[in-house]
Design a protein around this motif. Structure first.
Motif, PDB file in Angstrom:
ATOM      1  N   ALA A  22      59.307  35.497  94.330  1.00 29.82           N
ATOM      2  CA  ALA A  22      58.432  34.409  93.889  1.00 29.82           C
ATOM      3  C   ALA A  22      58.669  33.157  94.736  1.00 29.82           C
ATOM      4  O   ALA A  22      57.736  32.390  95.005  1.00 29.82           O
ATOM      5  N   ALA A  23      59.905  32.960  95.174  1.00 30.14           N
ATOM      6  CA  ALA A  23      60.223  31.799  96.012  1.00 30.14           C
ATOM      7  C   ALA A  23      59.446  31.839  97.327  1.00 30.14           C
ATOM      8  O   ALA A  23      58.863  30.836  97.744  1.00 30.14           O
ATOM      9  N   LEU A  24      59.435  32.994  97.967  1.00 23.87           N
ATOM     10  CA  LEU A  24      58.716  33.105  99.244  1.00 23.87           C
ATOM     11  C   LEU A  24      57.218  32.884  99.046  1.00 23.87           C
ATOM     12  O   LEU A  24      56.567  32.205  99.851  1.00 23.87           O
ATOM     13  N   GLN A  25      56.655  33.432  97.973  1.00 22.28           N
ATOM     14  CA  GLN A  25      55.238  33.212  97.681  1.00 22.28           C
ATOM     15  C   GLN A  25      54.970  31.731  97.399  1.00 22.28           C
ATOM     16  O   GLN A  25      53.970  31.176  97.856  1.00 22.28           O
ATOM     17  N   ALA A  26      55.875  31.092  96.646  1.00 21.75           N
ATOM     18  CA  ALA A  26      55.694  29.686  96.288  1.00 21.75           C
ATOM     19  C   ALA A  26      55.803  28.776  97.515  1.00 21.75           C
ATOM     20  O   ALA A  26      55.087  27.778  97.612  1.00 21.75           O
ATOM     21  N   VAL A  27      56.694  29.102  98.444  1.00 26.01           N
ATOM     22  CA  VAL A  27      56.805  28.299  99.669  1.00 26.01           C
ATOM     23  C   VAL A  27      55.487  28.336 100.426  1.00 26.01           C
ATOM     24  O   VAL A  27      54.999  27.304 100.905  1.00 26.01           O
ATOM     25  N   MET A  28      54.876  29.511 100.511  1.00 22.85           N
ATOM     26  CA  MET A  28      53.585  29.627 101.212  1.00 22.85           C
ATOM     27  C   MET A  28      52.483  28.872 100.476  1.00 22.85           C
ATOM     28  O   MET A  28      51.635  28.248 101.101  1.00 22.85           O
ATOM     29  N   ASN A  87      60.521  32.126 110.177  1.00 22.96           N
ATOM     30  CA  ASN A  87      59.075  31.898 110.209  1.00 22.96           C
ATOM     31  C   ASN A  87      58.809  30.503 110.767  1.00 22.96           C
ATOM     32  O   ASN A  87      59.176  29.510 110.139  1.00 22.96           O
ATOM     33  N   PRO A  88      58.169  30.404 111.931  1.00 19.88           N
ATOM     34  CA  PRO A  88      57.944  29.091 112.538  1.00 19.88           C
ATOM     35  C   PRO A  88      57.236  28.089 111.615  1.00 19.88           C
ATOM     36  O   PRO A  88      57.479  26.889 111.708  1.00 19.88           O
ATOM     37  N   ALA A  89      56.408  28.577 110.712  1.00 17.79           N
ATOM     38  CA  ALA A  89      55.682  27.682 109.805  1.00 17.79           C
ATOM     39  C   ALA A  89      56.611  27.012 108.801  1.00 17.79           C
ATOM     40  O   ALA A  89      56.298  25.937 108.277  1.00 17.79           O
ATOM     41  N   PHE A  90      57.772  27.637 108.523  1.00 17.27           N
ATOM     42  CA  PHE A  90      58.679  27.111 107.495  1.00 17.27           C
ATOM     43  C   PHE A  90      60.091  26.854 108.013  1.00 17.27           C
ATOM     44  O   PHE A  90      60.963  26.460 107.244  1.00 17.27           O
ATOM     45  N   ALA A  91      60.310  27.063 109.298  1.00 19.86           N
ATOM     46  CA  ALA A  91      61.655  26.936 109.863  1.00 19.86           C
ATOM     47  C   ALA A  91      62.246  25.542 109.683  1.00 19.86           C
ATOM     48  O   ALA A  91      63.455  25.381 109.560  1.00 19.86           O
ATOM     49  N   SER A  92      61.400  24.531 109.625  1.00 24.23           N
ATOM     50  CA  SER A  92      61.913  23.158 109.498  1.00 24.23           C
ATOM     51  C   SER A  92      61.902  22.656 108.049  1.00 24.23           C
ATOM     52  O   SER A  92      62.267  21.507 107.789  1.00 24.23           O
ATOM     53  N   THR A  93      61.505  23.498 107.095  1.00 24.57           N
ATOM     54  CA  THR A  93      61.537  23.108 105.687  1.00 24.57           C
ATOM     55  C   THR A  93      62.982  22.867 105.279  1.00 24.57           C
ATOM     56  O   THR A  93      63.856  23.697 105.528  1.00 24.57           O
ATOM     57  N   SER A  94      63.259  21.746 104.660  1.00 20.02           N
ATOM     58  CA  SER A  94      64.621  21.433 104.225  1.00 20.02           C
ATOM     59  C   SER A  94      65.024  22.350 103.076  1.00 20.02           C
ATOM     60  O   SER A  94      64.226  22.615 102.180  1.00 20.02           O
ATOM     61  N   VAL A  95      66.271  22.831 103.107  1.00 17.77           N
ATOM     62  CA  VAL A  95      66.789  23.719 102.069  1.00 17.77           C
ATOM     63  C   VAL A  95      68.166  23.240 101.641  1.00 17.77           C
ATOM     64  O   VAL A  95      69.044  23.031 102.477  1.00 17.77           O
ATOM     65  N   VAL A  96      68.320  23.062 100.325  1.00 19.68           N
ATOM     66  CA  VAL A  96      69.618  22.749  99.736  1.00 19.68           C
ATOM     67  C   VAL A  96      70.013  23.941  98.880  1.00 19.68           C
ATOM     68  O   VAL A  96      69.274  24.337  97.987  1.00 19.68           O
ATOM     69  N   ILE A  97      71.167  24.509  99.171  1.00 20.32           N
ATOM     70  CA  ILE A  97      71.677  25.657  98.426  1.00 20.32           C
ATOM     71  C   ILE A  97      72.396  25.158  97.182  1.00 20.32           C
ATOM     72  O   ILE A  97      73.254  24.278  97.260  1.00 20.32           O
ATOM     73  N   LEU A  98      72.035  25.736  96.033  1.00 15.52           N
ATOM     74  CA  LEU A  98      72.712  25.468  94.757  1.00 15.52           C
ATOM     75  C   LEU A  98      73.319  26.778  94.294  1.00 15.52           C
ATOM     76  O   LEU A  98      72.607  27.761  94.158  1.00 15.52           O
TER      77      LEU A  98
END
Length: 128
Positions: A36-42, A70-81
Motif C-alpha cells: 500500500a505504501a508503494l501505491q500511495a507514493v505513486m 525509481n528516478p521519479a521517487f529517488a529524491s523523496t525524503s524518507v525517515v525510518i521509524l
C-alpha cells in the motif's frame, strides 16, 4: 501533493502521528503495509515518507529500495521509524539514502522536528 505519507501498521502509532502532523498544518496520507505504501507514493507524491521497517506484505527497507531505484521517487525524503534499533537496520537504511532514522519509542516532538528539518520552513508549535 501530500506533504507526508505515514507508513505504519500499528493503528495507535499511525493515528498519533497523523493527528500531530496534521495539527502542525501538513497534509498527511497513510498506508498500513509495504505494498500500500508503494501505491500511495505513486498516488500522493509525498514530499516525505515516514516509514516503519517492520510492515506486512513488504518490509520498509524493501520499500525504501524500490523508491530509491525509481528516478521519479529517488529524491523523496524518507525517515525510518522502527522499534528495531539494531545497527544493521540503521546502516542499511542510511546506505539506501534514508534521510533520518528514529527508534521507537520516541517523543512526538522528535518526529515533528525531524519532519520540519527536512521539509524546511514549516511552522508548528505542537510538541505533544
Amino acid at each position: 501533493m501530500t506533504d507526508i505519507l505515514i507508513v505504519e501498521d500499528e493503528q495507535a502509532i499511525l493515528e498519533s502521528l497523523e493527528f500531530i502532523l496534521t495539527r502542525c498544518g501538513w497534509s498527511v496520507g497513510v498506508a498500513r503495509d509495504g505494498e500500500a505504501a508503494l501505491q500511495a507514493v505513486m498516488r500522493f507524491r509525498p514530499r516525505l515518507v515516514l516509514l516503519d521497517i517492520m510492515l506486512p506484505k513488504r518490509g520498509g527497507l524493501d520499500v525504501l529500495k524500490v523508491l530509491r531505484s525509481n528516478p521519479a521517487f529517488a529524491s523523496t525524503s524518507v525517515v525510518i521509524l522502527t522499534a528495531r534499533g539494531q545497527q544493521y537496520d540503521r546502516q542499511a537504511a542510511l546506505d539506501m539514502k534514508a534521510d533520518d532514522f528514529i527508534t521507537k519509542p520516541y517523543a512526538n516532538g522528535d518526529v515533528v522536528n525531524a519532519v520540519r528539518r527536512i521539509l524546511e520552513g514549516q511552522a508548528c508549535s505542537a510538541h505533544a
